[in-house]
Enzyme design. Structure first.
Site, PDB file in Angstrom:
ATOM      1  N   CYS A  14       0.705  -1.223  -0.220  1.00  0.00           N
ATOM      2  CA  CYS A  14       0.078   0.107  -0.052  1.00  0.00           C
ATOM      3  C   CYS A  14       0.881   1.293   0.164  1.00  0.00           C
ATOM      4  O   CYS A  14       1.997   1.160   0.493  1.00  0.00           O
ATOM      5  CB  CYS A  14      -0.868   0.056   1.127  1.00  0.00           C
ATOM      6  SG  CYS A  14      -2.026   1.533   1.241  1.00  0.00           S
TER       7      CYS A  14
ATOM      8  N   ASP B 214       0.528   3.700   1.747  1.00  0.00           N
ATOM      9  CA  ASP B 214       0.578   4.226   3.189  1.00  0.00           C
ATOM     10  C   ASP B 214       2.001   4.727   3.696  1.00  0.00           C
ATOM     11  O   ASP B 214       2.821   3.766   3.793  1.00  0.00           O
ATOM     12  CB  ASP B 214      -0.214   3.482   4.096  1.00  0.00           C
ATOM     13  CG  ASP B 214      -0.536   4.143   5.487  1.00  0.00           C
ATOM     14  OD1 ASP B 214       0.402   4.577   6.210  1.00  0.00           O
ATOM     15  OD2 ASP B 214      -1.859   4.063   5.716  1.00  0.00           O
TER      16      ASP B 214
ATOM     17  N   ARG C  84       3.138   5.093   6.383  1.00  0.00           N
ATOM     18  CA  ARG C  84       3.396   4.247   7.425  1.00  0.00           C
ATOM     19  C   ARG C  84       4.163   2.963   7.370  1.00  0.00           C
ATOM     20  O   ARG C  84       4.473   2.304   8.209  1.00  0.00           O
ATOM     21  CB  ARG C  84       2.492   4.206   8.668  1.00  0.00           C
ATOM     22  CG  ARG C  84       1.868   5.467   8.971  1.00  0.00           C
ATOM     23  CD  ARG C  84       0.362   5.439   9.641  1.00  0.00           C
ATOM     24  NE  ARG C  84      -0.548   4.822   8.990  1.00  0.00           N
ATOM     25  CZ  ARG C  84      -1.956   4.801   9.201  1.00  0.00           C
ATOM     26  NH1 ARG C  84      -2.281   4.814  10.387  1.00  0.00           N
ATOM     27  NH2 ARG C  84      -2.785   4.206   8.318  1.00  0.00           N
TER      28      ARG C  84
ATOM     29  N   HIS D 223      -2.132  -4.020   5.136  1.00  0.00           N
ATOM     30  CA  HIS D 223      -1.955  -3.458   6.496  1.00  0.00           C
ATOM     31  C   HIS D 223      -3.056  -3.175   7.243  1.00  0.00           C
ATOM     32  O   HIS D 223      -3.952  -2.813   6.524  1.00  0.00           O
ATOM     33  CB  HIS D 223      -1.016  -2.625   6.375  1.00  0.00           C
ATOM     34  CG  HIS D 223      -1.491  -0.928   6.136  1.00  0.00           C
ATOM     35  ND1 HIS D 223      -1.911  -0.200   7.055  1.00  0.00           N
ATOM     36  CD2 HIS D 223      -1.379  -0.577   4.964  1.00  0.00           C
ATOM     37  CE1 HIS D 223      -2.363   0.843   6.045  1.00  0.00           C
ATOM     38  NE2 HIS D 223      -2.073   0.682   4.687  1.00  0.00           N
TER      39      HIS D 223
ATOM     40  N   CYS E 119      -5.818   0.016   7.032  1.00  0.00           N
ATOM     41  CA  CYS E 119      -5.347   0.910   5.720  1.00  0.00           C
ATOM     42  C   CYS E 119      -6.822   1.592   5.398  1.00  0.00           C
ATOM     43  O   CYS E 119      -7.864   1.265   5.665  1.00  0.00           O
ATOM     44  CB  CYS E 119      -5.451  -0.437   4.683  1.00  0.00           C
ATOM     45  SG  CYS E 119      -5.525   0.253   2.869  1.00  0.00           S
TER      46      CYS E 119
END
Length: 220
Positions: free
Chosen positions: A42, A44, A46, A98, A101
């Protein structure tokens, strides 16, 4: 508006640290990349692939998009996959979702996020396909976690269905496809379902992955 000056300073410090630990670090890296792993994850911020895996630059090839999707018409993802498999000769393809998400959670809560709703229709299709597996989960957060796992299993199947992987296995190339989920709360990776290496049909492994997800958590 924030300045980029601090980022340039961080970059200089990082570069100096790399050279201090290995004088020809960048010379070596500039002339070769030989990753054994492809990470499809993803976008993302993080979820940084190299740091999570404890690997250095050059050791993992990375493709990222919203909700870590592998779509048969996405030439960006397929081009990365083909280059990784046929040119870099990676040994492992990892589809990594994750928990928490944003894209998955938006679908779970039936919440619009704008233009990305069109991309997330792929996740909606998965949610509808597995409605029975999701309907018995009451809390939105838990349902989002289950959908995250189901999405990873579906994307692993999508990787295995590509002509890229089918050709690789046909010519005897050793490559495995894995489904993983990363926990933001503890920083740990977890397997989802079973890996596929071409010795079994992807449909058999897909069904086995779904069955493993249906087991009570105490039996995992």
């Amino acid at each position: 508006m924030c300045s980029l000056n601090s980022l340039f300073a961080n970059n200089r410090a990082w570069s100096a640290q790399c050279v201090a630990s290995e004088a020809d670090y960048f010379t070596r890296l500039a002339h070769q990349q030989a990753p054994r792993f492809l990470w499809i994850g993803c976008s993302d911020s993080r979820v940084p692939a190299n740091e999570i895996l404890g690997l250095q630059p050059g050791e993992v090839f990375v493709h990222r998009n919203l909700a870590n999707l592998v779509v048969h018409s996405d030439l960006n993802c397929l081009s990365v996959l083909q280059y990784a498999v046929e040119t870099l000769k990676v040994e492992h393809v990892m589809v990594v979702g994750h928990y928490g998400c944003g894209g998955i959670q938006a679908v779970t809560e039936r919440r619009s996020v704008g233009l990305a709703d069109n991309w997330l229709r792929h996740v909606e299709d998965i949610a509808q396909k597995h409605d029975e597996r999701l309907s018995d989960v009451c809390h939105d957060t838990e349902r989002g976690a289950r959908l995250c796992e189901l999405n990873v299993i579906e994307q692993v199947a999508n990787v295995c269905r590509t002509t890229i992987l089918r050709r690789a296995w046909y010519r005897g190339q050793r490559i495995e496809v894995h489904g993983l989920v990363y926990g933001l709360a503890d920083g740990l990776l977890r397997r989802v379902g079973v890996s596929v290496n071409g010795t079994n049909t992807w449909t058999e492994r897909y069904q086995a992955s779904l069955q493993s997800l249906d087991l009570p958590k105490s039996e995992d």
